[in-house]
Scaffold this motif. Structure first.
Motif, PDB file in Angstrom:
ATOM      1  N   GLY A  77      26.845  49.499  43.884  1.00 34.54           N
ATOM      2  CA  GLY A  77      26.629  49.658  45.313  1.00 34.54           C
ATOM      3  C   GLY A  77      26.265  48.360  46.031  1.00 34.54           C
ATOM      4  O   GLY A  77      25.551  48.383  47.033  1.00 34.54           O
ATOM      5  N   VAL A  78      26.761  47.238  45.504  1.00 38.12           N
ATOM      6  CA  VAL A  78      26.494  45.932  46.117  1.00 38.12           C
ATOM      7  C   VAL A  78      27.805  45.173  46.275  1.00 38.12           C
ATOM      8  O   VAL A  78      28.863  45.658  45.880  1.00 38.12           O
ATOM      9  N   GLU A  79      27.719  43.979  46.801  1.00 36.15           N
ATOM     10  CA  GLU A  79      28.879  43.110  46.965  1.00 36.15           C
ATOM     11  C   GLU A  79      28.825  42.018  45.896  1.00 36.15           C
ATOM     12  O   GLU A  79      27.759  41.466  45.626  1.00 36.15           O
ATOM     13  N   ALA A  80      29.959  41.714  45.292  1.00 32.42           N
ATOM     14  CA  ALA A  80      30.038  40.574  44.367  1.00 32.42           C
ATOM     15  C   ALA A  80      30.110  39.303  45.195  1.00 32.42           C
ATOM     16  O   ALA A  80      30.850  39.246  46.181  1.00 32.42           O
ATOM     17  N   VAL A  81      29.315  38.288  44.807  1.00 29.09           N
ATOM     18  CA  VAL A  81      29.232  37.063  45.599  1.00 29.09           C
ATOM     19  C   VAL A  81      29.448  35.825  44.731  1.00 29.09           C
ATOM     20  O   VAL A  81      29.289  35.868  43.516  1.00 29.09           O
ATOM     21  N   SER A  82      29.773  34.730  45.396  1.00 25.54           N
ATOM     22  CA  SER A  82      29.928  33.445  44.713  1.00 25.54           C
ATOM     23  C   SER A  82      28.565  32.954  44.247  1.00 25.54           C
ATOM     24  O   SER A  82      27.518  33.444  44.693  1.00 25.54           O
ATOM     25  N   PHE A  83      28.564  31.958  43.387  1.00 30.87           N
ATOM     26  CA  PHE A  83      27.305  31.383  42.916  1.00 30.87           C
ATOM     27  C   PHE A  83      26.495  30.816  44.084  1.00 30.87           C
ATOM     28  O   PHE A  83      25.274  30.958  44.116  1.00 30.87           O
ATOM     29  N   ASP A  84      27.170  30.186  45.041  1.00 30.43           N
ATOM     30  CA  ASP A  84      26.458  29.630  46.192  1.00 30.43           C
ATOM     31  C   ASP A  84      25.754  30.721  46.992  1.00 30.43           C
ATOM     32  O   ASP A  84      24.590  30.579  47.367  1.00 30.43           O
ATOM     33  N   GLU A  85      26.453  31.807  47.264  1.00 31.37           N
ATOM     34  CA  GLU A  85      25.856  32.922  48.003  1.00 31.37           C
ATOM     35  C   GLU A  85      24.731  33.567  47.185  1.00 31.37           C
ATOM     36  O   GLU A  85      23.725  34.003  47.736  1.00 31.37           O
ATOM     37  N   ALA A  86      24.882  33.599  45.889  1.00 35.91           N
ATOM     38  CA  ALA A  86      23.853  34.197  45.022  1.00 35.91           C
ATOM     39  C   ALA A  86      22.529  33.445  45.155  1.00 35.91           C
ATOM     40  O   ALA A  86      21.464  34.062  45.122  1.00 35.91           O
ATOM     41  N   GLN A  87      22.591  32.140  45.318  1.00 36.15           N
ATOM     42  CA  GLN A  87      21.361  31.347  45.473  1.00 36.15           C
ATOM     43  C   GLN A  87      20.516  31.877  46.635  1.00 36.15           C
ATOM     44  O   GLN A  87      19.301  32.044  46.500  1.00 36.15           O
ATOM     45  N   ALA A  88      21.147  32.138  47.765  1.00 37.35           N
ATOM     46  CA  ALA A  88      20.427  32.646  48.935  1.00 37.35           C
ATOM     47  C   ALA A  88      19.852  34.035  48.658  1.00 37.35           C
ATOM     48  O   ALA A  88      18.719  34.337  49.035  1.00 37.35           O
ATOM     49  N   ARG A  89      20.605  34.860  47.980  1.00 35.84           N
ATOM     50  CA  ARG A  89      20.137  36.220  47.674  1.00 35.84           C
ATOM     51  C   ARG A  89      18.989  36.203  46.666  1.00 35.84           C
ATOM     52  O   ARG A  89      18.097  37.042  46.730  1.00 35.84           O
ATOM     53  N   LEU A  90      19.030  35.259  45.726  1.00 33.46           N
ATOM     54  CA  LEU A  90      17.942  35.143  44.753  1.00 33.46           C
ATOM     55  C   LEU A  90      16.638  34.807  45.463  1.00 33.46           C
ATOM     56  O   LEU A  90      15.579  35.352  45.124  1.00 33.46           O
ATOM     57  N   SER A  91      16.703  33.930  46.446  1.00 32.67           N
ATOM     58  CA  SER A  91      15.515  33.551  47.214  1.00 32.67           C
ATOM     59  C   SER A  91      14.998  34.725  48.036  1.00 32.67           C
ATOM     60  O   SER A  91      13.794  34.915  48.182  1.00 32.67           O
ATOM     61  N   ALA A  92      15.912  35.509  48.591  1.00 33.30           N
ATOM     62  CA  ALA A  92      15.535  36.630  49.453  1.00 33.30           C
ATOM     63  C   ALA A  92      14.897  37.773  48.673  1.00 33.30           C
ATOM     64  O   ALA A  92      14.072  38.507  49.220  1.00 33.30           O
ATOM     65  N   ASP A  93      15.275  37.946  47.411  1.00 32.87           N
ATOM     66  CA  ASP A  93      14.730  39.047  46.607  1.00 32.87           C
ATOM     67  C   ASP A  93      14.403  38.549  45.204  1.00 32.87           C
ATOM     68  O   ASP A  93      15.241  38.609  44.299  1.00 32.87           O
ATOM     69  N   PRO A  94      13.183  38.061  44.986  1.00 28.63           N
ATOM     70  CA  PRO A  94      12.815  37.477  43.693  1.00 28.63           C
ATOM     71  C   PRO A  94      12.717  38.476  42.543  1.00 28.63           C
ATOM     72  O   PRO A  94      12.576  38.070  41.397  1.00 28.63           O
ATOM     73  N   GLN A  95      12.816  39.768  42.836  1.00 29.51           N
ATOM     74  CA  GLN A  95      12.747  40.779  41.777  1.00 29.51           C
ATOM     75  C   GLN A  95      14.117  41.334  41.385  1.00 29.51           C
ATOM     76  O   GLN A  95      14.235  42.032  40.388  1.00 29.51           O
ATOM     77  N   ALA A  96      15.137  41.041  42.173  1.00 32.50           N
ATOM     78  CA  ALA A  96      16.461  41.604  41.916  1.00 32.50           C
ATOM     79  C   ALA A  96      17.007  41.114  40.584  1.00 32.50           C
ATOM     80  O   ALA A  96      16.990  39.912  40.304  1.00 32.50           O
TER      81      ALA A  96
END
Length: 172
Positions: A27-46
């Motif tokens: 139920g999510v979107e697959a993202v590039s490594f660059d986009e993943a960096q931003a998402r990792l910062s936004a949700d440190p528990q994901a």
């Protein structure tokens, strides 16, 4: 519980196919490594699931993981390749590529697709060289024989049912 982050890099498409299917199931979107960096910062528990092809000794997914501050999140690496399953699991090249992070990363191997009709000239030349070296090898294992037999043939071993255990891990 946080939704997983599905990050990928793809060269010829089979890794993208796996990443898209995995993301849809989660139920999510697959993202590039660059986009993943931003998402990792936004949700440190994901939880983070990284999908990447392996080309010889190169595994961009393992490099992404080793270069990234993972915090305490759960992390999985799905390596997509053409090596026979039992050989890939036994060699566990992803563990070597992950270095000191290997113990904290769950590793999966997914069979990919190798369409010689789509290879770049450089990649095709590399495969020709590898196959000719394997032909000269006196004691060939099953993986060597497979590479020789399938040379210059489009081979698709993508099996989306292999994602079932990755989905279970991601939702775990």
């Amino acid at each position: 519980m946080s939704q997983p982050i599905v990050a990928f890099e793809s060269v010829y498409g089979s890794t993208r196919q796996y990443a898209s299917e995995l993301a849809a199931r989660c139920g999510v979107e697959a993202v590039s490594f660059d986009e993943a960096q931003a998402r990792l910062s936004a949700d440190p528990q994901a939880p983070l699931v990284v999908l990447s092809p392996v080309h010889g000794p190169m595994n961009a997914g393992a490099k992404f993981i080793t270069d990234t501050d993972l915090g305490d999140r759960r992390v999985a690496l799905c390596t997509v390749g053409m090596t026979l399953d039992d050989v890939a699991v036994k060699k566990d090249g992803s563990a070597r590529a992950l270095g000191n992070k290997a113990d904290r990363v769950t590793r999966f191997y997914l069979s990919g697709r190798l369409n010689y009709s789509e290879l770049s000239t450089a990649h095709r030349t590399t495969m020709w060289t590898v196959v000719n070296m394997l032909k000269a090898k006196p004691m060939k294992n099953a993986n060597d024989k497979m590479m020789i037999e399938t040379f210059d043939t489009d081979v698709d071993r993508v099996d989306l049912t292999r994602l079932d255990e990755v989905v279970a891990w991601a939702n775990g």
